[in-house]
Design an enzyme around this catalytic site. Structure first.
Site, PDB file in Angstrom:
ATOM      1  N   ASN A   1      10.039  -2.670  39.441  1.00 11.98           N
ATOM      2  CA  ASN A   1      11.484  -2.590  39.241  1.00 11.98           C
ATOM      3  C   ASN A   1      12.004  -4.024  39.228  1.00 11.98           C
ATOM      4  O   ASN A   1      12.111  -4.667  40.268  1.00 11.98           O
ATOM      5  CB  ASN A   1      12.092  -1.787  40.403  1.00 11.98           C
ATOM      6  CG  ASN A   1      13.585  -1.574  40.230  1.00 11.98           C
ATOM      7  OD1 ASN A   1      14.204  -2.164  39.333  1.00 11.98           O
ATOM      8  ND2 ASN A   1      14.159  -0.763  41.095  1.00 11.98           N
TER       9      ASN A   1
ATOM     10  N   ARG B   1      10.853   0.358  35.576  1.00 17.14           N
ATOM     11  CA  ARG B   1      12.186   0.956  35.570  1.00 17.14           C
ATOM     12  C   ARG B   1      13.050   0.173  34.590  1.00 17.14           C
ATOM     13  O   ARG B   1      13.151  -1.057  34.687  1.00 17.14           O
ATOM     14  CB  ARG B   1      12.777   0.873  36.975  1.00 17.14           C
ATOM     15  CG  ARG B   1      14.118   1.510  37.043  1.00 17.14           C
ATOM     16  CD  ARG B   1      14.654   1.510  38.446  1.00 17.14           C
ATOM     17  NE  ARG B   1      15.951   2.155  38.454  1.00 17.14           N
ATOM     18  CZ  ARG B   1      16.732   2.211  39.504  1.00 17.14           C
ATOM     19  NH1 ARG B   1      16.341   1.675  40.632  1.00 17.14           N
ATOM     20  NH2 ARG B   1      17.890   2.802  39.439  1.00 17.14           N
TER      21      ARG B   1
ATOM     22  N   HIS C   1      20.997   6.394  37.119  1.00 20.18           N
ATOM     23  CA  HIS C   1      20.317   7.007  38.274  1.00 20.18           C
ATOM     24  C   HIS C   1      19.568   8.278  37.869  1.00 20.18           C
ATOM     25  O   HIS C   1      19.320   9.145  38.702  1.00 20.18           O
ATOM     26  CB  HIS C   1      21.302   7.392  39.405  1.00 20.18           C
ATOM     27  CG  HIS C   1      22.006   6.251  40.049  1.00 20.18           C
ATOM     28  ND1 HIS C   1      23.347   6.275  40.346  1.00 20.18           N
ATOM     29  CD2 HIS C   1      21.555   5.044  40.471  1.00 20.18           C
ATOM     30  CE1 HIS C   1      23.703   5.138  40.916  1.00 20.18           C
ATOM     31  NE2 HIS C   1      22.636   4.369  41.006  1.00 20.18           N
TER      32      HIS C   1
ATOM     33  N   ARG D   1      32.218  -1.541  43.101  1.00 14.95           N
ATOM     34  CA  ARG D   1      32.747  -1.114  41.796  1.00 14.95           C
ATOM     35  C   ARG D   1      33.917  -0.157  41.971  1.00 14.95           C
ATOM     36  O   ARG D   1      33.897   0.683  42.874  1.00 14.95           O
ATOM     37  CB  ARG D   1      31.664  -0.411  40.962  1.00 14.95           C
ATOM     38  CG  ARG D   1      30.562  -1.321  40.495  1.00 14.95           C
ATOM     39  CD  ARG D   1      29.687  -0.603  39.471  1.00 14.95           C
ATOM     40  NE  ARG D   1      28.425  -1.308  39.307  1.00 14.95           N
ATOM     41  CZ  ARG D   1      27.225  -0.767  39.506  1.00 14.95           C
ATOM     42  NH1 ARG D   1      27.106   0.505  39.848  1.00 14.95           N
ATOM     43  NH2 ARG D   1      26.150  -1.494  39.333  1.00 14.95           N
TER      44      ARG D   1
ATOM     45  N   GLU E   1      12.412   7.304  43.471  1.00 14.16           N
ATOM     46  CA  GLU E   1      12.367   7.012  42.036  1.00 14.16           C
ATOM     47  C   GLU E   1      10.991   6.510  41.610  1.00 14.16           C
ATOM     48  O   GLU E   1      10.516   6.796  40.514  1.00 14.16           O
ATOM     49  CB  GLU E   1      13.441   5.971  41.687  1.00 14.16           C
ATOM     50  CG  GLU E   1      14.839   6.550  41.784  1.00 14.16           C
ATOM     51  CD  GLU E   1      15.916   5.504  42.003  1.00 14.16           C
ATOM     52  OE1 GLU E   1      15.834   4.748  43.001  1.00 14.16           O
ATOM     53  OE2 GLU E   1      16.837   5.430  41.190  1.00 14.16           O
TER      54      GLU E   1
END
Ligand code: AMP
Length: 403
Positions: free
Chosen positions: A7, A91, A180, A241, A382
């Site tokens: 990743n 990823r 996601h 965010r 993940e």
């Protein structure tokens, strides 16, 4: 068979080496502060001593070389030779409309990923660099790209289109993509396992609440809606965010403060959310502030919870029902007070949780036997999803070339 999962972020890289025959992680680590003189490397193989070191890591290829040499180190490594690694899964943030599932990387796939750079300017360059570096260092090892957007490619058009002139979709593919996806997919499959049901029969709302946060409505194992949009900025309130905001407010602020759009977008990504309201983007600080009765921390917590609850309500409507709600990621897994507030405020839907059980850590069901909807906490994974997709594609490819 050993599969390496990488990743690659803009200034850091995380890796996990899986033994797929045993479904287990045999080594993992991370390289932080890539591009700096004081890069930090941590590495741990099963039953071996942990490594912590600091050295200059000028670029991503150096970070990957470091990780590969640690994996094969006779003292602290996990494998004898790089040939033991049969595939590398990467990823990748954005698959655009090109990638509706994971893919073996070839020149065409790389060209298409290059085209998608602008859709994820913070992540895509590093994701692509990671793949290119691995291809250089291990040219004979298959590389697989697993996209954060792919799971959401099943969304129907009425859910993924914005109500703007259709030409913008035709010309520039302006639409909701969602992110996601690998995590939401894992959660849906795990919920089905825990309920001992086929995922095809279930309506699930997956709440991935980490530093970035999104909800997904998953009907019959397929994502039918999700809260992030064209970029990860849309939807829930997050650590830094803003999530949803009326675009006209942005023009108003640009005028008043005489700042360009780029500054506004930066503000929405990095200085908003929990941080924008309470001055702290980490939920641990917010929870502490709530305990200390700090008004802005209490307000940020209430706003964060309210937005999630509103989206859950919307997704129950979108699917005309829900069988299970699952919480995951840093905040979803570790903040019982947030889960309690969300679930208590959804009692209209027959949702009821055991407040004692809700205090637990790890994977568990928190709904009471009477609850009409199952509620779970499920730590996401993940990397195992990426490793499984990588193995599947490599095996299919090997079988094809044998035919
Ligand atoms: P993630 O992006 O999934 O790694 O989640 C990171 C976020 O999870 C952090 O920024 C924190 O806000 C939150 N988090 C991590 N650990 C805890 C904890 N023990 N309690 C509350 N929030 C936590």
């Amino acid at each position: 068979m050993k599969i390496l999962v990488i990743n690659c972020g803009s200034s850091s890289l995380k890796y996990k080496l899986f033994d797929m025959d045993k479904d287990s992680v045999i080594a993992e680590g991370r390289v932080e502060r890539i591009g700096e003189n004081d890069g930090i490397i941590t590495h741990q193989a099963v039953d071996r001593e942990k490594v912590n070191k600091t050295k200059p890591i000028p670029e991503h290829s150096v970070a990957i070389s470091e990780c590969l040499s640690l994996l094969t180190d006779p003292e602290v490594g996990a494998i004898e030779s790089l040939n033991d690694i049969k595939g590398i899964g990467h990823r990748v943030l954005h698959g655009g409309e090109y990638f509706k599932q994971s893919t073996l990387v070839d020149d065409t796939a790389l060209d298409q990923m290059e085209e998608l750079r602008d859709l994820g300017p913070l992540h895509m360059p590093a994701n692509i660099l990671g793949i290119r570096s691995c291809m250089k260092l291990m040219p004979n090892t298959p590389q697989v790209a697993v996209f954060d957007t792919a799971f959401h490619s099943t969304m129907p058009k009425h859910a993924y289109l914005y109500a703007v002139p259709y030409e913008l979709y035709q010309r520039y593919r302006i639409r909701r993509y969602g992110f996601h996806g690998t995590s939401h997919n894992y959660i849906a499959l795990r919920v089905a396992q825990l309920m001992n049901r086929d995922v095809k029969e279930l309506k699930i709302i997956s709440c991935h609440l980490g530093n970035g946060a999104s909800l997904a409505a998953i009907d019959g194992g397929r994502s039918v809606d999700t809260s992030m949009g064209f970029t990860p900025l849309e939807g829930l309130m997050m650590g830094t965010r803003s999530g949803d905001i009326d675009p006209s407010a942005l023009e108003y602020v640009m005028d008043k403060e005489d700042v360009p759009m780029a500054n506004i977008i930066n503000m929405l990504n990095k200085h908003s959310g929990l941080y924008g309201i309470a001055g702290a983007g980490d939920m641990r600080d917010i929870v502490q502030g709530v305990e200390d009765q700090k008004p802005m921390h209490m307000l940020a917590f209430d706003m964060y919870e309210y937005r999630i609850r509103k989206y859950i309500g919307a997704y129950i409507a979108a699917m005309n029902g829900v069988d299970a709600i699952a919480f995951t990621a840093g905040i979803g897994e570790n903040t019982p007070s947030l889960r309690a507030k969300i679930c208590d405020n959804l009692s209209y839907f027959g949702i009821a949780i055991d407040h004692q059980v809700n205090q637990q850590r790890g994977e568990f069901e928190l709904s009471t036997p009477e609850s009409k909807v199952k509620v779970y906490v499920i730590p996401t994974d993940e990397e195992i999803m990426i490793a499984k997709d990588t193995l599947k594609l490599i095996t299919e490819n090997n079988n094809k070339s044998k035919q």
